[in-house]
Write a protein that holds these residues in place. Structure first.
Motif, PDB file in Angstrom:
ATOM      1  N   VAL A   1       8.444  17.756  20.458  1.00 10.51           N
ATOM      2  CA  VAL A   1       9.555  18.439  19.779  1.00 10.51           C
ATOM      3  C   VAL A   1       9.040  19.844  19.452  1.00 10.51           C
ATOM      4  O   VAL A   1       8.582  20.113  18.346  1.00 10.51           O
ATOM      5  CB  VAL A   1      10.018  17.677  18.516  1.00 10.51           C
ATOM      6  CG1 VAL A   1      11.187  18.401  17.846  1.00 10.51           C
ATOM      7  CG2 VAL A   1      10.407  16.246  18.865  1.00 10.51           C
ATOM      8  N   SER A   2       9.100  20.710  20.424  1.00  9.80           N
ATOM      9  CA  SER A   2       8.504  22.052  20.292  1.00  9.80           C
ATOM     10  C   SER A   2       9.162  22.886  19.200  1.00  9.80           C
ATOM     11  O   SER A   2       8.571  23.849  18.722  1.00  9.80           O
ATOM     12  CB  SER A   2       8.560  22.790  21.629  1.00  9.80           C
ATOM     13  OG  SER A   2       9.907  22.967  22.026  1.00  9.80           O
ATOM     14  N   THR A   3      10.339  22.512  18.778  1.00 11.90           N
ATOM     15  CA  THR A   3      11.061  23.247  17.732  1.00 11.90           C
ATOM     16  C   THR A   3      10.670  22.805  16.321  1.00 11.90           C
ATOM     17  O   THR A   3      11.039  23.471  15.348  1.00 11.90           O
ATOM     18  CB  THR A   3      12.577  23.032  17.904  1.00 11.90           C
ATOM     19  OG1 THR A   3      12.829  21.628  17.982  1.00 11.90           O
ATOM     20  CG2 THR A   3      13.101  23.714  19.153  1.00 11.90           C
ATOM     21  N   LEU A   4       9.932  21.709  16.204  1.00 17.73           N
ATOM     22  CA  LEU A   4       9.581  21.166  14.885  1.00 17.73           C
ATOM     23  C   LEU A   4       8.502  22.022  14.218  1.00 17.73           C
ATOM     24  O   LEU A   4       7.370  22.080  14.668  1.00 17.73           O
ATOM     25  CB  LEU A   4       9.094  19.717  15.011  1.00 17.73           C
ATOM     26  CG  LEU A   4       8.838  18.967  13.707  1.00 17.73           C
ATOM     27  CD1 LEU A   4      10.106  18.847  12.873  1.00 17.73           C
ATOM     28  CD2 LEU A   4       8.255  17.588  13.995  1.00 17.73           C
ATOM     29  N   THR A   5       8.889  22.697  13.120  1.00 18.15           N
ATOM     30  CA  THR A   5       7.962  23.590  12.423  1.00 18.15           C
ATOM     31  C   THR A   5       7.546  23.068  11.045  1.00 18.15           C
ATOM     32  O   THR A   5       6.586  23.553  10.471  1.00 18.15           O
ATOM     33  CB  THR A   5       8.581  24.991  12.237  1.00 18.15           C
ATOM     34  OG1 THR A   5       9.800  24.864  11.505  1.00 18.15           O
ATOM     35  CG2 THR A   5       8.836  25.664  13.581  1.00 18.15           C
ATOM     36  N   LYS A   6       8.296  22.079  10.517  1.00 14.79           N
ATOM     37  CA  LYS A   6       7.970  21.589   9.173  1.00 14.79           C
ATOM     38  C   LYS A   6       8.217  20.089   9.083  1.00 14.79           C
ATOM     39  O   LYS A   6       9.262  19.597   9.494  1.00 14.79           O
ATOM     40  CB  LYS A   6       8.821  22.318   8.133  1.00 14.79           C
ATOM     41  CG  LYS A   6       8.467  21.955   6.708  1.00 14.79           C
ATOM     42  CD  LYS A   6       9.245  22.768   5.701  1.00 14.79           C
ATOM     43  CE  LYS A   6       8.839  22.376   4.285  1.00 14.79           C
ATOM     44  NZ  LYS A   6       9.701  22.986   3.293  1.00 14.79           N
ATOM     45  N   VAL A   7       7.231  19.385   8.515  1.00 16.35           N
ATOM     46  CA  VAL A   7       7.382  17.960   8.250  1.00 16.35           C
ATOM     47  C   VAL A   7       6.852  17.678   6.854  1.00 16.35           C
ATOM     48  O   VAL A   7       5.822  18.220   6.450  1.00 16.35           O
ATOM     49  CB  VAL A   7       6.672  17.082   9.303  1.00 16.35           C
ATOM     50  CG1 VAL A   7       5.169  17.245   9.264  1.00 16.35           C
ATOM     51  CG2 VAL A   7       7.041  15.614   9.126  1.00 16.35           C
TER      52      VAL A   7
END
Length: 186
Positions: free
Chosen positions: A75-81
């Protein structure tokens, strides 16, 4: 269930039932999902549950104990978890090839699976004070500059921090029993 919405390219947003206890393997894999609200009733997130989606941020609720293999991989768009205090294990390759830059591994986490944060954009990680093992290639190909391995860690598997050329400071656990091959090789 398994593959419930897999490959439904039109799916961009989902709100899950407050009685849902488990998100099945590949449930939302390969969709165009950009937003999901995971309810506090969910205890497990299955293998590949959200892989190959377009999520940008994920808040995992305090009810979740395990994140499955490749759950958010690619998920290359995932910047925050946001990881919950209830989390005990992060599955292998869970966040592989995401755009995460920092992550706090909460104090309930005991194991980080192989390749869990492989090829992310991590520059900072805070590891759990309950962490016992770090899987092979868990943080390989990241941009970490410093790593403090808590005293609870007994095992670091091979290649765990391989090809992290930015790493300038490592503090190892006093209780480390086993360190694998090429752990800090670059």
């Amino acid at each position: 269930g398994v593959g419930a919405f897999c490959n439904v390219k039109e799916l961009t947003k989902v709100t899950l039932s407050n009685s849902l206890e488990s998100i099945g393997d590949e449930a939302f894999s390969s969709t165009s999902l950009t937003e999901v609200v995971i309810p506090n009733s969910v205890k497990t997130i299955g293998d590949h549950a959200f892989s190959y989606t377009s999520l940008t941020e994920v808040v995992i609720p305090n009810s979740v104990k395990t994140i499955g293999r490749c759950a958010f991989a690619e998920v290359s768009t995932l910047t925050k978890v946001t990881l919950p205090n209830s989390l005990e294990s992060i599955g292998a390759w869970s966040f592989k090839n995401t755009s995460l830059t920092k992550v706090v591994i909460t104090n309930s986490v005991k194991t980080i699976g192989d390749g869990a944060f492989y090829a992310t954009k991590l520059t900072k990680v805070t590891l759990s004070k309950s962490l016992e093992s770090i899987g092979g290639s868990a943080f390989s190909y990241t941009s970490l500059t410093e790593v403090v391995i808590p005293n609870s860690v007994k095992t670091i598997s091979g290649y765990a921090f391989e090809c992290v050329s930015t790493l300038t400071k490592v503090t190892l656990s006093n209780s480390l029993e086993s360190i694998g091959d090429w752990v800090f090789n670059h």
